[in-house]
Each structure stands twice: as structure tokens, then as C-alpha cells.
Design a protein around this motif. Structure first.
Motif, PDB file in Angstrom:
ATOM      1  N   GLY A 234       0.827  -1.191   0.000  1.00 45.88           N
ATOM      2  CA  GLY A 234       0.000   0.000   0.000  1.00 45.88           C
ATOM      3  C   GLY A 234       0.862   1.241   0.000  1.00 45.88           C
ATOM      4  O   GLY A 234       2.084   1.156   0.007  1.00 45.88           O
ATOM      5  N   PRO A 235       0.245   2.416  -0.022  1.00 45.23           N
ATOM      6  CA  PRO A 235       0.990   3.659  -0.155  1.00 45.23           C
ATOM      7  C   PRO A 235       1.868   3.953   1.054  1.00 45.23           C
ATOM      8  O   PRO A 235       1.505   3.668   2.197  1.00 45.23           O
ATOM      9  CB  PRO A 235      -0.112   4.714  -0.305  1.00 45.23           C
ATOM     10  N   VAL A 236       2.999   4.518   0.780  1.00 45.27           N
ATOM     11  CA  VAL A 236       3.957   4.927   1.803  1.00 45.27           C
ATOM     12  C   VAL A 236       4.113   6.440   1.707  1.00 45.27           C
ATOM     13  O   VAL A 236       4.370   6.983   0.630  1.00 45.27           O
ATOM     14  CB  VAL A 236       5.317   4.239   1.597  1.00 45.27           C
ATOM     15  N   LEU A 237       3.944   7.122   2.826  1.00 39.33           N
ATOM     16  CA  LEU A 237       4.084   8.575   2.869  1.00 39.33           C
ATOM     17  C   LEU A 237       5.394   8.930   3.549  1.00 39.33           C
ATOM     18  O   LEU A 237       5.573   8.671   4.745  1.00 39.33           O
ATOM     19  CB  LEU A 237       2.922   9.207   3.631  1.00 39.33           C
ATOM     20  N   LEU A 238       6.306   9.490   2.782  1.00 35.57           N
ATOM     21  CA  LEU A 238       7.567   9.966   3.351  1.00 35.57           C
ATOM     22  C   LEU A 238       7.347  11.378   3.874  1.00 35.57           C
ATOM     23  O   LEU A 238       7.033  12.290   3.109  1.00 35.57           O
ATOM     24  CB  LEU A 238       8.672   9.953   2.295  1.00 35.57           C
ATOM     25  N   VAL A 239       7.506  11.573   5.167  1.00 38.41           N
ATOM     26  CA  VAL A 239       7.308  12.880   5.801  1.00 38.41           C
ATOM     27  C   VAL A 239       8.667  13.408   6.230  1.00 38.41           C
ATOM     28  O   VAL A 239       9.236  12.928   7.216  1.00 38.41           O
ATOM     29  CB  VAL A 239       6.352  12.783   7.002  1.00 38.41           C
ATOM     30  N   PRO A 240       9.225  14.369   5.494  1.00 37.65           N
ATOM     31  CA  PRO A 240      10.555  14.876   5.847  1.00 37.65           C
ATOM     32  C   PRO A 240      10.513  15.780   7.069  1.00 37.65           C
ATOM     33  O   PRO A 240       9.549  16.525   7.285  1.00 37.65           O
ATOM     34  CB  PRO A 240      10.978  15.654   4.597  1.00 37.65           C
ATOM     35  N   VAL A 241      11.563  15.701   7.881  1.00 40.37           N
ATOM     36  CA  VAL A 241      11.720  16.629   8.996  1.00 40.37           C
ATOM     37  C   VAL A 241      12.145  17.975   8.414  1.00 40.37           C
ATOM     38  O   VAL A 241      13.137  18.052   7.686  1.00 40.37           O
ATOM     39  CB  VAL A 241      12.771  16.113   9.987  1.00 40.37           C
TER      40      VAL A 241
ATOM     41  N   ARG B  30      -5.713  14.491   7.913  1.00 41.36           N
ATOM     42  CA  ARG B  30      -6.459  13.475   7.155  1.00 41.36           C
ATOM     43  C   ARG B  30      -5.560  12.756   6.162  1.00 41.36           C
ATOM     44  O   ARG B  30      -5.688  11.552   5.954  1.00 41.36           O
ATOM     45  CB  ARG B  30      -7.639  14.129   6.428  1.00 41.36           C
ATOM     46  N   LEU B  31      -4.666  13.516   5.521  1.00 42.56           N
ATOM     47  CA  LEU B  31      -3.774  12.891   4.541  1.00 42.56           C
ATOM     48  C   LEU B  31      -2.842  11.887   5.200  1.00 42.56           C
ATOM     49  O   LEU B  31      -2.475  10.877   4.593  1.00 42.56           O
ATOM     50  CB  LEU B  31      -2.952  13.967   3.829  1.00 42.56           C
ATOM     51  N   LEU B  32      -2.459  12.152   6.452  1.00 40.75           N
ATOM     52  CA  LEU B  32      -1.559  11.244   7.142  1.00 40.75           C
ATOM     53  C   LEU B  32      -2.182   9.876   7.387  1.00 40.75           C
ATOM     54  O   LEU B  32      -1.481   8.908   7.643  1.00 40.75           O
ATOM     55  CB  LEU B  32      -1.123  11.851   8.474  1.00 40.75           C
ATOM     56  N   ARG B  33      -3.520   9.799   7.314  1.00 45.01           N
ATOM     57  CA  ARG B  33      -4.198   8.525   7.533  1.00 45.01           C
ATOM     58  C   ARG B  33      -4.305   7.683   6.257  1.00 45.01           C
ATOM     59  O   ARG B  33      -4.833   6.583   6.290  1.00 45.01           O
ATOM     60  CB  ARG B  33      -5.613   8.764   8.075  1.00 45.01           C
ATOM     61  N   ARG B  34      -3.829   8.223   5.154  1.00 43.85           N
ATOM     62  CA  ARG B  34      -4.026   7.525   3.873  1.00 43.85           C
ATOM     63  C   ARG B  34      -2.876   6.597   3.501  1.00 43.85           C
ATOM     64  O   ARG B  34      -2.833   6.080   2.395  1.00 43.85           O
ATOM     65  CB  ARG B  34      -4.232   8.552   2.757  1.00 43.85           C
ATOM     66  N   GLY B  35      -1.952   6.401   4.385  1.00 47.48           N
ATOM     67  CA  GLY B  35      -0.848   5.512   4.079  1.00 47.48           C
ATOM     68  C   GLY B  35       0.017   5.280   5.296  1.00 47.48           C
ATOM     69  O   GLY B  35      -0.276   5.767   6.389  1.00 47.48           O
ATOM     70  N   ARG B  36       1.075   4.539   5.095  1.00 49.08           N
ATOM     71  CA  ARG B  36       2.026   4.273   6.175  1.00 49.08           C
ATOM     72  C   ARG B  36       3.012   5.437   6.245  1.00 49.08           C
ATOM     73  O   ARG B  36       3.711   5.731   5.271  1.00 49.08           O
ATOM     74  CB  ARG B  36       2.753   2.962   5.920  1.00 49.08           C
TER      75      ARG B  36
END
Length: 300
Positions: A103-110, A182-188
Motif C-alpha cells: 500500500g501507499p507509503v508517505l515519506l514525511v521529511p523533517v 487526514r492525509l496522514l491517515r491515507r498511508g504508512r
């Protein structure tokens, strides 16, 4: 203009290897091996800050790897973003485990401090994250970059500070931008950065995301903090482009999981590691490099 010209000249006419200085190479074979030639490892700082998610790193922060990261961050060697992103992608895969493509992976940069971004002309961690997302997609992992984190207040330069001082320096400094909960809930969610030393910043980033995912009304906000009110509170999108930070980006929400994987009421752990439409939180964190001490075998 300066950033555009520097980016173009670095891509077309690399002056020297970012790791060892060898002429006419973005990164020579020896330095590429130092950066990406080993299996990414789980790393733990000592002491380990509370709330730090599992962190994987591609290489120890030393010698050629240290030189390449500093060249990209401080000297504007932007062509290094791709090999650094490839190394970061390897650390992300190691953190996600197998299978990594469910499934989708969300890379969240610091995020870097705004003053640092102005001085450097770019945000190093975000640029590397774009390159890592592109590498992950090329290998079958549906990944995107979500620049969800914002600095809520200025912080002091972390260099020269000890672990406790760094924890105090960044405590409460990060928040999630409006509309991103909300977007943070759409993937890992995978937190990404170029470097981990004490782990204080990654722990604070994880805290900010966890707080934002606690429901608090029609629009999710960091618990007890309210909405971000600084100049950083601009709309945030998921970026699918590999490079560039202000032009040519595709602004598309990350794909939601569906079908058999979507089973309301079950946690991701109960579903065998699959995202199920609930609040997945921060799955892990990944960095290009970490302090050599964090690679100690006795801590893995």
C-alpha cells in the motif's frame, strides 16, 4: 535564480565527487559503496529519547558519507540528491519490512529551520525525500512525499548541544500543517531525514504526528496546541515529483487502500501489516546516516 543555475550546473558539469573530491564525478564508485554498499541497519542513539520510532540508517555518519551529506546540505551540491535518495530509499525499505509494496507509503521529511532554508537555497531533507520516493516507485513501492510538518517556533542551532539539551531545544517545536492530518491517515507514515545523531528531532516529529492524529473535531489538530498560525501555514500537498521544490510538482492525494485490505475496526498490526483505514501513526523512521555509535551491535 541562484538556486536554479546552481542546480543546472551541478547536474550537467559535476566538478568533483561529493565524498572524496575526485574530479568529474558526482559520487565515485568507492563513495557510492560507502553510502549504499551495506544493508541498512536499525540504529539506536544512547540515550534513546522517549517516543522515538524504530529508525533505520543506510550508513554511519563518517568519512565519505559525512562529506557527501555536508556537500549536499551546505555547499549546494544538488546532484548528490539522487544517490543520497537511493540510500534513503534502502533505509525506508528496511524499516517497512516485507512485504513493502502492499500500500501507499508517505515519506514525511523533517523540516529545516526557515532561516537555514533561506541561507542554503533549498531544504536538504525534503529534496532527498523526493529522490527516495522516486527510487521506491521504480522498485514497486507506491511512495509519495507529504511535507506535513512545520516549525511552530524557532529553535537554536543543534550543533554543540548534548542529548538533553537537544530534547529541550526541540520540545513542542514541530506541528502538523492544517489539512494534513487526514492525509496522514491515507498511508504508512515514514519520517525521513538526512542524519540522526541523538534522535531528539525525530522523536519530536513523531510526537507532532501522533498529536495531530488524535480526533479533536471536524478538523484534526495537534492536541492542546490549536492550529498553526505562522507564515508556514500554507496549503500542503503530496508531492510525487522526484526533484525540484517549487515547480513542476504533481499535486495529487496519495492513493487510498481498498478491497480486502480495507477492514474497518482492525489495526494495521492485526491486518498483517496492512493499512486498514484507521490511524496508522508513524510506522518507522529512516535516515541516510546516523552516528557510528548508534550502529552498535549490542543495541540491535
Amino acid at each position: 535564480m541562484r538556486s536554479w543555475w546552481r542546480d543546472l550546473t551541478d547536474l550537467v558539469l559535476p566538478a568533483e565527487c561529493g565524498g572524496c573530491g575526485r574530479p568529474r564525478a558526482v559520487l565515485c564508485d568507492r563513495c557510492r559503496t560507502a553510502l549504499s554498499g551495506r544493508t541498512p541497519r536499525r540504529v539506536r542513539p544512547a540515550p534513546e529519547p522517549r517516543g522515538l520510532p524504530p529508525v533505520h540508517a543506510a550508513a554511519p555518519y563518517a568519512d565519505e558519507v559525512r562529506a557527501a551529506l555536508l556537500a549536499h546540505k551546505e555547499r549546494g551540491a544538488l546532484a548528490l540528491a539522487r544517490p543520497l535518495g537511493e540510500a534513503l530509499a534502502g533505509a525506508v525499505r528496511a524499516g517497512l519490512g516485507a512485504p513493502a509494496a502492499r500500500g501507499p507509503v508517505l515519506l514525511v521529511p523533517v523540516p529545516s529551520a526557515r532561516r537555514a532554508v533561506r541561507a542554503r537555497g533549498h531544504d536538504p531533507a525534503r529534496r532527498i525525500a523526493y529522490a527516495a520516493a522516486g527510487e521506491l516507485r521504480r522498485t514497486g513501492v507506491p511512495a509519495a512525499v507529504l511535507a506535513a510538518l512545520r516549525q511552530r517556533r524557532p529553535v537554536a542551532d543543534q550543533s554543540g548541544l548534548g542529548s538533553r539539551q537537544r530534547l529541550a531545544n526541540v520540545a513542542g517545536a514541530l506541528g502538523v500543517a492544517p489539512g494534513c492530518a487526514r492525509l496522514l491517515r491515507r498511508g504508512r507514515v515514514v519520517l525521513v531525514d538526512d542524519l540522526m545523531t541523538t534522535g531528539a528531532t525525530l522523536a519530536e516529529a513523531a510526537r507532532a504526528i501522533r498529536d495531530a492524529q488524535v480526533p479533536s473535531g471536524p478538523e484534526t489538530e495537534p492536541a492542546g496546541k490549536g492550529r498553526e498560525a505562522s507564515s508556514n501555514s500554507r496549503p500542503v500537498f503530496v508531492y510525487l515529483g522526484e526533484t525540484g521544490e517549487g515547480s513542476g510538482q504533481r499535486r495529487t492525494p496519495p492513493p487510498a487502500w481498498s478491497g480486502a485490505d480495507r477492514q474497518p475496526g482492525r489495526t494495521s498490526k492485526e491486518a498483517g501489516g496492512k493499512y486498514t483505514g484507521g490511524t496508522p501513526g508513524v510506522v518507522c523512521a529512516a535516515v541516510v546516516a546516523a552516528s557510528p555509535d548508534a550502529f552498535g551491535i549490542h543495541r540491535n
